[in-house]
Scaffold this active site. Structure first.
Site, mmCIF file in Angstrom:
data_model
loop_
_atom_site.group_PDB
_atom_site.id
_atom_site.type_symbol
_atom_site.label_atom_id
_atom_site.label_comp_id
_atom_site.label_asym_id
_atom_site.label_seq_id
_atom_site.Cartn_x
_atom_site.Cartn_y
_atom_site.Cartn_z
ATOM 1 N N ARG A 26 16.468 -13.026 7.860
ATOM 2 C CA ARG A 26 15.260 -13.611 7.129
ATOM 3 C C ARG A 26 14.087 -13.003 7.515
ATOM 4 N NH1 ARG A 26 18.320 -18.066 8.048
ATOM 5 N NH2 ARG A 26 19.466 -18.400 6.343
ATOM 6 N N LYS A 69 3.480 -4.413 0.328
ATOM 7 C CA LYS A 69 4.924 -4.186 -0.654
ATOM 8 C C LYS A 69 5.748 -3.533 -0.195
ATOM 9 C CE LYS A 69 2.064 -4.837 -4.836
ATOM 10 N NZ LYS A 69 1.714 -4.140 -6.297
ATOM 11 N N GLU A 110 -4.182 9.892 -5.198
ATOM 12 C CA GLU A 110 -4.344 8.494 -4.645
ATOM 13 C C GLU A 110 -5.934 8.591 -3.867
ATOM 14 O OE1 GLU A 110 -2.529 6.037 -5.777
ATOM 15 O OE2 GLU A 110 -0.534 6.739 -5.863
ATOM 16 N N LYS A 150 -8.454 -0.041 0.528
ATOM 17 C CA LYS A 150 -6.869 -0.816 0.162
ATOM 18 C C LYS A 150 -6.991 -1.914 0.897
ATOM 19 C CE LYS A 150 -2.168 -0.815 -0.810
ATOM 20 N NZ LYS A 150 -0.828 -0.112 -1.161
ATOM 21 N N GLU A 190 -1.402 -9.891 -5.550
ATOM 22 C CA GLU A 190 -1.737 -9.237 -6.843
ATOM 23 C C GLU A 190 -1.418 -10.418 -8.054
ATOM 24 O OE1 GLU A 190 0.178 -5.339 -7.741
ATOM 25 O OE2 GLU A 190 -0.638 -5.470 -9.763
ATOM 26 N N ARG A 213 -6.037 -7.007 -7.110
ATOM 27 C CA ARG A 213 -5.060 -5.836 -6.598
ATOM 28 C C ARG A 213 -4.824 -5.094 -7.763
ATOM 29 N NH1 ARG A 213 -0.879 -6.190 -1.592
ATOM 30 N NH2 ARG A 213 -0.018 -4.242 -1.783
ATOM 31 N N ASN A 263 -3.970 -0.036 -9.445
ATOM 32 C CA ASN A 263 -3.234 0.645 -10.577
ATOM 33 C C ASN A 263 -3.933 1.639 -11.652
ATOM 34 O OD1 ASN A 263 -0.477 -0.433 -9.691
ATOM 35 N ND2 ASN A 263 -1.387 -2.585 -10.445
ATOM 36 N N HIS A 306 -2.135 4.238 -13.447
ATOM 37 C CA HIS A 306 -0.780 4.038 -13.252
ATOM 38 C C HIS A 306 -0.091 3.632 -14.421
ATOM 39 C CE1 HIS A 306 -1.853 4.865 -9.113
ATOM 40 N NE2 HIS A 306 -0.684 4.588 -8.735
ATOM 41 N N HIS A 365 3.029 5.951 -14.580
ATOM 42 C CA HIS A 365 4.353 5.223 -14.535
ATOM 43 C C HIS A 365 5.220 5.992 -15.624
ATOM 44 C CE1 HIS A 365 3.414 2.078 -11.427
ATOM 45 N NE2 HIS A 365 3.479 3.108 -10.561
ATOM 46 N N HIS A 397 4.585 11.429 -8.314
ATOM 47 C CA HIS A 397 4.004 10.317 -8.725
ATOM 48 C C HIS A 397 2.379 10.974 -8.581
ATOM 49 C CE1 HIS A 397 2.529 6.362 -8.888
ATOM 50 N NE2 HIS A 397 1.825 6.634 -7.788
HETATM 51 N N1 LIG Z 1 4.699 -0.007 -1.144
HETATM 52 C C1 LIG Z 1 3.549 0.312 -2.046
HETATM 53 O O1 LIG Z 1 2.725 0.009 -1.976
HETATM 54 C C2 LIG Z 1 3.805 1.570 -2.462
HETATM 55 C C3 LIG Z 1 2.569 2.330 -2.863
HETATM 56 C C4 LIG Z 1 2.620 3.668 -3.532
HETATM 57 C C5 LIG Z 1 4.155 4.278 -3.608
HETATM 58 N N2 LIG Z 1 5.133 3.649 -3.060
HETATM 59 C C6 LIG Z 1 6.330 4.510 -3.071
HETATM 60 O O2 LIG Z 1 6.252 5.511 -2.035
HETATM 61 C C7 LIG Z 1 7.114 6.468 -2.470
HETATM 62 C C8 LIG Z 1 6.577 7.756 -2.456
HETATM 63 O O3 LIG Z 1 6.052 8.273 -1.310
HETATM 64 P P1 LIG Z 1 5.795 9.695 -0.735
HETATM 65 O O4 LIG Z 1 5.018 10.566 -2.004
HETATM 66 O O5 LIG Z 1 5.537 9.525 0.795
HETATM 67 O O6 LIG Z 1 7.654 10.436 -0.889
HETATM 68 P P2 LIG Z 1 8.472 10.828 0.151
HETATM 69 O O7 LIG Z 1 8.976 9.427 1.122
HETATM 70 O O8 LIG Z 1 9.728 10.783 -0.890
HETATM 71 O O9 LIG Z 1 8.114 11.953 0.753
HETATM 72 C C9 LIG Z 1 8.133 12.965 0.083
HETATM 73 C C10 LIG Z 1 8.826 14.029 0.710
HETATM 74 O O10 LIG Z 1 8.014 14.502 1.735
HETATM 75 C C11 LIG Z 1 9.159 14.535 2.728
HETATM 76 N N3 LIG Z 1 8.357 14.184 4.070
HETATM 77 C C12 LIG Z 1 8.036 13.018 4.493
HETATM 78 N N4 LIG Z 1 7.119 13.320 5.549
HETATM 79 C C13 LIG Z 1 7.108 14.659 5.767
HETATM 80 C C14 LIG Z 1 6.411 15.561 6.693
HETATM 81 N N5 LIG Z 1 5.420 15.160 7.661
HETATM 82 N N6 LIG Z 1 6.478 16.832 6.734
HETATM 83 C C15 LIG Z 1 7.419 17.393 5.717
HETATM 84 N N7 LIG Z 1 7.951 16.758 4.787
HETATM 85 C C16 LIG Z 1 7.890 15.256 4.850
HETATM 86 C C17 LIG Z 1 10.016 13.437 2.395
HETATM 87 O O11 LIG Z 1 11.284 13.457 3.390
HETATM 88 C C18 LIG Z 1 10.111 13.546 1.007
HETATM 89 O O12 LIG Z 1 11.056 14.887 0.856
HETATM 90 C C19 LIG Z 1 7.640 5.964 -3.794
HETATM 91 O O13 LIG Z 1 8.957 5.524 -3.726
HETATM 92 C C20 LIG Z 1 6.751 4.810 -4.331
HETATM 93 O O14 LIG Z 1 7.324 3.910 -5.030
HETATM 94 C C21 LIG Z 1 4.951 2.405 -2.433
HETATM 95 ZN ZN LIG Z 2 0.277 5.369 -6.848
#
Ligand SMILES: NC(=O)c1ccc[n+]([C@@H]2O[C@H](COP(=O)([O-])OP(=O)(O)OC[C@H]3O[C@@H](n4cnc5c(N)ncnc54)[C@H](O)[C@@H]3O)[C@@H](O)[C@H]2O)c1
Ligand SMILES: [Zn+2]
Length: 358
Positions: free
Chosen positions: A119, A141, A183, A225, A235, A239, A243, A246, A250, A263
């Protein structure tokens, strides 16, 4: 250092060089148990896993390392189950904590595991992509994807601490780095004209990953942020400004088959379209819309998608399915000027089409 003030759930974001080695020390005052788990992926793990483990051990902690495959598919209930099993096998308990070491995928997955195991147990974010450092690691999130769509299962679970070590960005592939910049630019448009102007001045330095510039820019993004999240944690209103770009972004990701656009690339196109809509609908000066387009261009991001009329239809249909739609109307975040946006604007479909074909 940036503080995220959420009463009892407040925490700090540290941004700088060589922070990974201080992780154990930083965790010591948080009142956490000794046992912990580092959840990482097959790209971040081999690069930074050992270092992270040692740093935690130096702080007197006993970390277990759980590695999931790199990529969006790891954000699944199947991975969640695997993590739970390992946590249970190693007898992690209520005071144990999880360290998310990786990009947004790992952060969202590890955060969701932490939110639900027993939990809810504490977790620490160690984001290693630019996108994760400025966006996903801050704000609480967490969640995973279903076959039916992205982020359909989740929770709000704030971390105890966020450590952004700029050294980890050195190994990030160029395309991923640029995607993160989408971003970063967004924060300038939605909240801070001087950040936007700084990005206009210092884009070349940023693209060279100059540490000093990165440190200041990342910290400012986290501050923005944090400020937005503080005002609207779950949100219900404000918040939504995060977006910007987005809704279209999306839809583009969904209809072009996940994987074609990162993304950040999709929201680059989305933000440029949103700027064009803003110019027509809200009086954003044309010159400012042009500056927005130009900044994304200079960051090496795509500015438009070449779409057939068929894909246009699918794109609009996909926007209707977006979580941000209520009562059948597509609601947009639009800019009045750079640094100031408004949410909840209903925009006619024809205007969206125009913005995409311009
Ligand atoms: N929770 C939130 O508020 C929020 C906000 C925006 C995005 N997201 C989520 O985040 C995700 C995208 O995140 P991302 O763009 O970081 O993608 P990711 O985590 O897939 O990382 C991108 C790539 O880089 C690699 N990588 C990570 N760190 C590295 C490093 N230091 N050196 C070399 N390679 C590295 C990873 O293995 C992957 O292949 C999506 O799932 C999205 O939905 C969440
Ligand atoms: Zn985004």
């Amino acid at each position: 250092m940036v503080n995220v003030s959420l009463g009892q759930r407040s925490y700090e974001i540290k941004v700088g060089l060589e922070l990974l080695s201080t992780l154990g020390q930083e965790c010591m005052p948080l009142g956490l148990g000794k046992r912990c788990a580092i959840i990482t992926d097959s790209k971040a793990g081999p690069r930074y896993g050992k270092h992270t483990k040692l740093a935690l051990q130096r702080g007197g902690f006993e970390p277990l390392v759980i590695t999931v495959p790199a990529g969006e598919t790891a954000k699944s209930l199947k991975s969640v189950q695997k993590c739970y099993d390992q946590l249970a096998a190693h007898r992690l308990e209520r005071k144990s904590f999880i360290v998310a070491l990786g990009g947004g995928v790992v952060g969202d997955l590890a955060g969701f595991v932490a939110a639900t195991y027993l939990r809810g147990i504490p977790f620490v974010q160690v984001p290693t992509t630019l996108l994760a450092q400025v966006d996903s690691s801050v704000g609480g999130k967490v969640g995973v994807n279903l076959k039916a769509g992205k982020n359909l299962v989740g929770a709000f679970h704030q971390p105890q601490l966020v450590i952004c070590d700029l050294n980890t960005l050195k190994t990030l592939p160029d395309r991923e780095f640029r995607a993160g910049l989408a971003e970063v630019i967004k924060y300038g448009i939605i909240y801070d004209v001087s950040l936007f102007e700084r990005l206009e001045r210092e884009m070349p330095k940023l693209l060279q990953r100059d540490s000093e510039t990165l440190a200041q820019v990342i910290a400012r993004c986290c501050e923005i942020k944090a400020d937005v999240v503080r005002q609207d944690e779950t949100e219900t209103g404000l918040r939504a400004i995060l977006n910007f770009g987005h809704t279209i972004g999306h839809a583009l990701e969904a209809t072009s088959g996940y994987g074609k656009y990162l993304h950040g690339e999709a929201i680059s196109i989305g933000q440029i379209a949103a700027a064009r809509i803003s110019a027509k609908h809200l009086g954003l000066p044309q010159s400012e819309a042009a500056r927005i387009t130009s900044l994304f261009e200079r960051a090496g991001l795509p500015t438009s998608a070449k779409l057939s009329s068929d894909s246009h239809k699918r794109l609009l249909a996909a926007m209707q399915l977006d979580k941000k739609v209520s009562g059948g109307q597509i609601k947009f975040v639009l800019a009045r000027k750079i640094g100031q946006v408004e949410f909840g604007h209903a925009v006619p479909a024809s205007l969206i089409e125009d913005a995409l074909t311009e």
